[in-house]
Enzyme design. Structure first.
Site, PDB file in Angstrom:
ATOM      1  N   ARG A  52     -93.481 -19.811 -22.554  1.00  0.00           N
ATOM      2  CA  ARG A  52     -94.152 -19.484 -21.293  1.00  0.00           C
ATOM      3  C   ARG A  52     -93.130 -19.297 -20.172  1.00  0.00           C
ATOM      4  O   ARG A  52     -93.247 -18.378 -19.351  1.00  0.00           O
ATOM      5  CB  ARG A  52     -95.167 -20.584 -20.948  1.00  0.00           C
ATOM      6  CG  ARG A  52     -95.779 -20.484 -19.549  1.00  0.00           C
ATOM      7  CD  ARG A  52     -96.539 -19.171 -19.327  1.00  0.00           C
ATOM      8  NE  ARG A  52     -96.888 -18.940 -17.929  1.00  0.00           N
ATOM      9  CZ  ARG A  52     -96.067 -18.472 -17.003  1.00  0.00           C
ATOM     10  NH1 ARG A  52     -94.817 -18.180 -17.285  1.00  0.00           N
ATOM     11  NH2 ARG A  52     -96.483 -18.271 -15.767  1.00  0.00           N
ATOM     12  N   ILE A  66     -95.195 -25.973 -12.255  1.00  0.00           N
ATOM     13  CA  ILE A  66     -96.415 -26.251 -13.023  1.00  0.00           C
ATOM     14  C   ILE A  66     -96.243 -25.652 -14.425  1.00  0.00           C
ATOM     15  O   ILE A  66     -96.792 -24.596 -14.735  1.00  0.00           O
ATOM     16  CB  ILE A  66     -97.672 -25.651 -12.348  1.00  0.00           C
ATOM     17  CG1 ILE A  66     -97.750 -26.056 -10.873  1.00  0.00           C
ATOM     18  CG2 ILE A  66     -98.935 -26.127 -13.074  1.00  0.00           C
ATOM     19  CD1 ILE A  66     -98.965 -25.512 -10.136  1.00  0.00           C
ATOM     20  N   PRO A  67     -95.434 -26.318 -15.274  1.00  0.00           N
ATOM     21  CA  PRO A  67     -95.270 -25.816 -16.637  1.00  0.00           C
ATOM     22  C   PRO A  67     -96.636 -25.839 -17.322  1.00  0.00           C
ATOM     23  O   PRO A  67     -97.345 -26.842 -17.257  1.00  0.00           O
ATOM     24  CB  PRO A  67     -94.323 -26.822 -17.296  1.00  0.00           C
ATOM     25  CG  PRO A  67     -93.736 -27.615 -16.181  1.00  0.00           C
ATOM     26  CD  PRO A  67     -94.722 -27.578 -15.059  1.00  0.00           C
ATOM     27  N   HIS A  68     -97.003 -24.714 -17.927  1.00  0.00           N
ATOM     28  CA  HIS A  68     -98.303 -24.678 -18.598  1.00  0.00           C
ATOM     29  C   HIS A  68     -98.238 -23.707 -19.767  1.00  0.00           C
ATOM     30  O   HIS A  68     -97.397 -22.808 -19.787  1.00  0.00           O
ATOM     31  CB  HIS A  68     -99.405 -24.252 -17.615  1.00  0.00           C
ATOM     32  CG  HIS A  68     -99.186 -22.907 -17.011  1.00  0.00           C
ATOM     33  ND1 HIS A  68     -98.376 -22.717 -15.919  1.00  0.00           N
ATOM     34  CD2 HIS A  68     -99.649 -21.676 -17.341  1.00  0.00           C
ATOM     35  CE1 HIS A  68     -98.358 -21.436 -15.596  1.00  0.00           C
ATOM     36  NE2 HIS A  68     -99.119 -20.768 -16.458  1.00  0.00           N
ATOM     37  N   CYS A  69     -99.108 -23.900 -20.733  1.00  0.00           N
ATOM     38  CA  CYS A  69     -99.172 -22.982 -21.868  1.00  0.00           C
ATOM     39  C   CYS A  69    -100.450 -23.225 -22.660  1.00  0.00           C
ATOM     40  O   CYS A  69    -101.094 -24.260 -22.516  1.00  0.00           O
ATOM     41  CB  CYS A  69     -97.962 -23.159 -22.787  1.00  0.00           C
ATOM     42  SG  CYS A  69     -97.874 -24.772 -23.589  1.00  0.00           S
TER      43      CYS A  69
END
Length: 154
Positions: A52, A66-69
């Site tokens: 991501r 905001i690390p997201h996946c």
């Protein structure tokens, strides 16, 4: 609608996390979640977060990322929040190093609800006083409590 505090736990709210590098921080996030939810694999989480980030940094300014996946095998959204002991370079859009990370992992079949969660997190972190309160939390429990309080309008 899903509330942020229902997918975050005190066990996944950490203060004074040693940073080091972006990669190291993402590794720590993956290990933290996998420790807490044993049906998920840390390596999987890490690889999905890295993939991501390759699309564009999730560092969105003011020392926040905001690390997201999407995560295969993930049944429901999972969140974690980390305050690093020292900010790390995260290739953020404003170039500022990141010390506050809000993580969002969602099932592979992501829905509008998940986009709504991301929006909730972003709008909460857009507020300087909220960032300040999160950064001032002295304990894991305290960090979690700030999120709960902010979500309930306190």
């Amino acid at each position: 609608m899903i509330r942020l505090e229902t997918i975050l736990t005190p066990a996944r709210s950490l203060v004074n996390v040693p940073g080091g590098s972006k990669k190291r921080v993402l590794e720590q996030i993956a290990n933290l979640v996998a420790r807490d939810l044993t049906d998920l694999d840390a390596q999987d989480i890490f690889e999905n977060l890295i993939a991501r980030e390759k699309l564009g940094s999730t560092g969105f300014g003011n020392g926040i990322a905001i690390p997201h996946c999407r995560l295969p095998g993930c049944q429901a959204p999972i969140s974690a929040v980390l305050h690093l002991d020292a900010a790390v370079d995260f290739d953020a859009i404003d170039g500022a190093p990141v010390d506050l990370l809000f993580v969002l992992l969602v099932p592979e079949a992501a829905t509008d609800e998940h986009l709504e969660l991301l929006r909730q997190i972003a709008s909460m972190l857009d507020r300087a006083e909220v960032r300040e309160r999160l950064r001032q939390a002295q304990s894991n429990e305290g960090l979690y409590q700030v999120v709960v309080d902010v979500q309930s309008g306190h």
